[in-house]
Design an enzyme around this catalytic site. Structure first.
Site, PDB file in Angstrom:
ATOM      1  N   GLU A  44       0.816  -1.206   0.000  1.00  0.00           N
ATOM      2  CA  GLU A  44       0.000   0.000   0.000  1.00  0.00           C
ATOM      3  C   GLU A  44       0.855   1.263   0.000  1.00  0.00           C
ATOM      4  O   GLU A  44       0.517   2.248  -0.664  1.00  0.00           O
ATOM      5  CB  GLU A  44      -0.955  -0.016   1.193  1.00  0.00           C
ATOM      6  CG  GLU A  44      -2.164  -0.901   1.023  1.00  0.00           C
ATOM      7  CD  GLU A  44      -1.796  -2.376   1.015  1.00  0.00           C
ATOM      8  OE1 GLU A  44      -2.489  -3.166   0.363  1.00  0.00           O
ATOM      9  OE2 GLU A  44      -0.799  -2.734   1.694  1.00  0.00           O
ATOM     10  N   HIS A 114     -10.579  -6.338   9.882  1.00  0.00           N
ATOM     11  CA  HIS A 114     -11.237  -5.803   8.692  1.00  0.00           C
ATOM     12  C   HIS A 114     -12.343  -4.826   9.047  1.00  0.00           C
ATOM     13  O   HIS A 114     -13.016  -4.325   8.153  1.00  0.00           O
ATOM     14  CB  HIS A 114     -11.845  -6.933   7.852  1.00  0.00           C
ATOM     15  CG  HIS A 114     -10.834  -7.860   7.259  1.00  0.00           C
ATOM     16  ND1 HIS A 114     -11.176  -8.831   6.351  1.00  0.00           N
ATOM     17  CD2 HIS A 114      -9.506  -7.978   7.445  1.00  0.00           C
ATOM     18  CE1 HIS A 114     -10.102  -9.512   5.998  1.00  0.00           C
ATOM     19  NE2 HIS A 114      -9.074  -9.000   6.648  1.00  0.00           N
TER      20      HIS A 114
END
Length: 307
Positions: A44, A114
């Site tokens: 990322e 998550h």
């Protein structure tokens, strides 16, 4: 995104597994716009930094993060690089990047790592941060984000993704203004993301007891203080709903500023309904205990109305 890519050849799309659209967000974009949708390595920080460079070179990248908590890995690239470059160059350089976080927040079964909903972190750092609650706003705000010359983060709440509705492609929604989803006279409730729908449901349930006005903030930053001020001036009461941690959260900022600037209109203390200050648990029963729910919203509205 498809419409913006068709209208502007500088718009491109980056992320992990986006060519075949693992998350379903970029479905069909690679076929419609060959060469402008790129799968990236699992880094990322790398592809977020790449997007900054592409934006400085004249592109308008959209960056998709498969999981909202991957923001933590790319935080420096967003808030310390992309967000500051325009200021550091005296306005000579634009960084028009859109950061897209689909499925942000908790929904039973998404697992502890998550289920964060970190929009407050980017709002705290001054990044334009959008959290649409309706299909129309998702469409229109994403278009506004892509066209903006600054970095813009768009969090698409997990609990809003199943929602369907008609979308008018001609409707524009600028970054900033809130929307009054339900008019009322007794209590103002300001919410963001999926909690807008929870607030509306509670307001309907309490209609014979309390007349609730529901404001959809749409943006965590910049926040529409004008709309909130007009509402609280009429109702004299305020409840803030926020699906992030209570301490230092978005609700804390709204409540604190309202207490500072609207105290002469308030007839009761401002109340917040937010997440507990704990890491998101994995067990569904514990997850339900941590996140805001209708029971907590109902209690806050009734307590505020009676105060």
């Amino acid at each position: 995104m498809r419409d913006e890519m068709a209208a502007d050849p500088s718009v491109c799309y980056l992320g992990e597994d986006v060519v075949h659209s693992l998350r379903g967000v970029s479905s069909g974009l690679a076929a419609a716009h060959p060469g402008r949708v790129k799968d990236t390595p699992i880094s990322e920080a790398a592809f977020t930094g790449f997007a900054t460079g592409a934006a400085m070179a004249g592109m308008r990248p959209i960056v998709e993060y498969q999981i909202p908590t991957l923001l933590y890995v790319a935080f420096d690239q967003i808030v310390n690089q992309a967000q500051k470059i325009r200021l550091m160059t005296g306005g000579q350089t634009r960084v028009p990047v859109t950061y897209l976080f689909p499925g942000s927040g908790a929904r039973l079964g998404l697992a502890g790592q998550h289920s964060d909903h970190p929009y407050t972190l980017l709002a705290h750092m001054g990044v334009k941060t959008l959290v649409p609650a309706t299909p129309q706003d998702a469409y229109s705000l994403v278009r506004s984000a892509i066209r903006d010359d600054d970095p813009v983060a768009v969090f698409l709440p997990a609990n809003c993704l199943p929602r369907k509705g008609d979308v008018d492609v001609a409707v524009t929604v600028p970054i900033g203004p809130a929307a009054i989803r339900r008019e009322g006279t007794d209590v103002t409730v300001v919410a963001i993301g999926h909690l807008v729908h929870e607030a509306l449901a509670v307001a309907d349930d309490l209609a014979d007891q309390v007349d609730v006005e529901v404001i959809d903030a749409r943006a965590a930053h910049p926040f529409d203080w004008h709309t909130l001020t007009r509402s609280v001036t009429r109702t004299g009461r305020l409840v803030v709903l926020d699906d992030t941690n209570r301490t230092c959260g978005w609700a804390a900022e709204v409540a604190a500023t309202a207490a500072e600037e609207l105290f002469h209109h308030l007839r009761a203390p401002v109340r917040r309904v937010a997440r507990a200050d704990v890491p998101m648990p994995f067990a569904p029963v514990l997850e339900r205990a941590v996140v805001p729910d209708r029971e907590a919203i109902t209690a806050a509205i009734l307590e505020t109305a009676k105060a």
